[in-house]
Design a protein around this motif. Structure first.
Motif, PDB file in Angstrom:
ATOM      1  N   ASP A  67       0.717  -1.315   0.263  1.00 13.85           N
ATOM      2  CA  ASP A  67      -0.167  -0.018   0.024  1.00 13.85           C
ATOM      3  C   ASP A  67       1.165   1.121   0.207  1.00 13.85           C
ATOM      4  O   ASP A  67       0.644   1.573  -0.795  1.00 13.85           O
ATOM      5  N   HIS A  68       1.890   1.459   0.704  1.00 13.10           N
ATOM      6  CA  HIS A  68       2.237   2.191   1.176  1.00 13.10           C
ATOM      7  C   HIS A  68       4.245   1.890   1.598  1.00 13.10           C
ATOM      8  O   HIS A  68       4.434   0.927   2.212  1.00 13.10           O
ATOM      9  N   ASP A  90     -13.842   8.648   8.796  1.00 12.09           N
ATOM     10  CA  ASP A  90     -14.885   8.574   7.584  1.00 12.09           C
ATOM     11  C   ASP A  90     -14.771   7.142   8.165  1.00 12.09           C
ATOM     12  O   ASP A  90     -16.096   6.183   6.542  1.00 12.09           O
ATOM     13  N   GLY A  91     -14.502   6.059   8.613  1.00 13.84           N
ATOM     14  CA  GLY A  91     -14.092   4.651   8.920  1.00 13.84           C
ATOM     15  C   GLY A  91     -14.111   3.460   7.799  1.00 13.84           C
ATOM     16  O   GLY A  91     -13.544   2.185   7.649  1.00 13.84           O
ATOM     17  N   LEU A  92     -13.109   4.753   7.001  1.00 17.32           N
ATOM     18  CA  LEU A  92     -12.818   3.803   5.341  1.00 17.32           C
ATOM     19  C   LEU A  92     -11.397   3.528   5.289  1.00 17.32           C
ATOM     20  O   LEU A  92     -11.034   2.775   4.130  1.00 17.32           O
ATOM     21  N   ARG A 133      -8.324  -0.812   3.072  1.00 19.43           N
ATOM     22  CA  ARG A 133      -8.785   0.642   2.272  1.00 19.43           C
ATOM     23  C   ARG A 133     -10.579   0.395   1.577  1.00 19.43           C
ATOM     24  O   ARG A 133     -10.702  -0.446   0.955  1.00 19.43           O
ATOM     25  N   LEU A 134     -11.616   0.880   2.400  1.00 19.75           N
ATOM     26  CA  LEU A 134     -12.896   0.346   1.975  1.00 19.75           C
ATOM     27  C   LEU A 134     -13.179   1.005   0.334  1.00 19.75           C
ATOM     28  O   LEU A 134     -12.841   2.583   0.735  1.00 19.75           O
ATOM     29  N   ARG A 160     -11.193   4.548  -0.570  1.00 21.62           N
ATOM     30  CA  ARG A 160     -10.465   5.576   0.077  1.00 21.62           C
ATOM     31  C   ARG A 160      -8.917   5.595   0.185  1.00 21.62           C
ATOM     32  O   ARG A 160      -8.249   4.390  -0.096  1.00 21.62           O
ATOM     33  N   ASP A 161      -8.357   6.896  -0.635  1.00 21.58           N
ATOM     34  CA  ASP A 161      -7.324   6.869  -1.025  1.00 21.58           C
ATOM     35  C   ASP A 161      -6.369   7.466   0.269  1.00 21.58           C
ATOM     36  O   ASP A 161      -7.225   7.694   1.258  1.00 21.58           O
TER      37      ASP A 161
END
Ligand code: OOG
Ligand code: NI
Length: 317
Positions: A58-59, A237-239, A272-273, A292-293
């Motif tokens: 992811d990163h 935001d929960g994401l 990430r949702l 979600r980014d």
């Protein structure tokens, strides 16, 4: 229009010729990371073996001293040269840190690539706001960044080699920094070494492709997760859901011949949702850009603690 072409920013086609060089540099950074951090290596192997799975990152993250060109820019320039784009800034006033993240160039990637052979990761780079440190701490940081000369121009090389660009410090200097900022002490002895890589949880094919199962699996396998603010970090935001292991430590021989164990790196997990506006897309059509980014200050603030003494010395629950 020649003028516009020559003034335009490096893009995907610019990366292409240099892509294999860029990926080998990342692979060298990763090799240094895996050789120094047995937990990260074992976790990657375990997660991979769950279903002979490929792992997407992811990163990847770095830490720096924000002083005289040794800050974020020093390592960011390498990624910018290979087509990355600068994105949002994050501020951590209590820790006296700031961070920037960078998104990868949008290039086709092989479907079967794992790690740095797969989709290119985001990059998260932070810096210590050195001017806000005590006089004593500033002097130590300025001493080592200054003696490194042009070391800041070769941050990526240093990371790929696993070398510090400055001389090893005295034990007492490390201790002085650690009292005031554990981030500063970490950076003094680890330099531009990869701070962590992050497994993209939703991109796993196995049953571990949600972060709750993955966290349970990690703990059951005998590894410790960073407990700061709870094992699971969730964005407002929960994401964006994140967790991380507690960093490994490694014996470090200071310049006055004192050898003491110091924290090195950890491994992180991010799920990430899917964004609300894409919630009705069938699973098979969901791509990374539907999710979600970016990063989240509240999550990051707690993830920084993965290298803290408090987490490293915490008794197994
Ligand atoms: C970075 C901590 C923050 C994230 O993904 O938000 C982070 C660090 O420990 O240097 O990794
Ligand atoms: Ni991270």
């Amino acid at each position: 229009n020649l003028c516009i072409v020559s003034a335009s920013k490096p893009d995907a086609s610019y990366l292409q010729g240099g892509e294999s060089f860029f990926r080998s540099a990342l692979a060298s950074m990763e090799a240094v990371y895996l050789s120094r951090n047995p937990t990260a290596k074992a976790v990657l192997e375990l997660v991979q073996s769950a279903r002979n799975d490929q792992i997407c990152y992811d990163h990847i993250a770095f830490r720096t001293f924000g002083v005289n060109g040794h800050g974020i820019d020093s390592i960011a320039s390498f990624f910018l040269d290979y087509g990355y784009t600068q994105r949002e800034e994050l501020r951590f006033p209590a820790k006296k840190l700031k961070a920037l993240w960078f998104s990868p160039p949008n290039i086709p990637h092989p479907d079967d690539g794992s790690g740095f052979s797969g989709p290119l990761p985001r990059v998260f780079i932070s810096e210590l706001l050195v001017d806000q440190m005590s006089q004593q701490t500033q002097e130590i940081i300025r001493k080592y960044t200054e003696i490194s000369g042009s070391g800041n121009k070769h941050a990526a090389l240093a990371s790929a080699l696993g070398s510090l660009t400055w001389e090893k410090p005295l034990h007492s200097e490390f201790q002085q920094l650690a009292r005031e900022s554990e981030y500063a002490a970490w950076t003094l002895v680890n330099g531009y070494a990869v701070n962590h890589v992050t497994i993209s949880v939703h991109q796993l094919q196995s049953h571990l492709n949600n972060i709750k199962s993955l966290n349970e699996f990690i703990e059951k396998s005998g590894f410790r997760l960073n407990s700061e603010g709870g094992f699971l970090k969730v964005s407002p935001d929960g994401l964006l859901l994140q967790s991380s292991t507690v960093a490994d430590s490694i014996p470090f021989c200071f310049s006055d011949d004192v050898t003491e164990s110091v924290p090195c790196s950890y491994i992180e997990f991010a799920e990430r949702l899917v964004l609300l506006q894409y919630k009705d897309l069938p699973d098979s059509e969901v791509k990374e850009f539907h999710r979600r980014d970016g990063f989240e200050v509240g999550n990051a603030d707690k993830i920084f603690e993965s290298t803290s003494k408090e987490q490293l010395t915490r008794r197994a629950a």
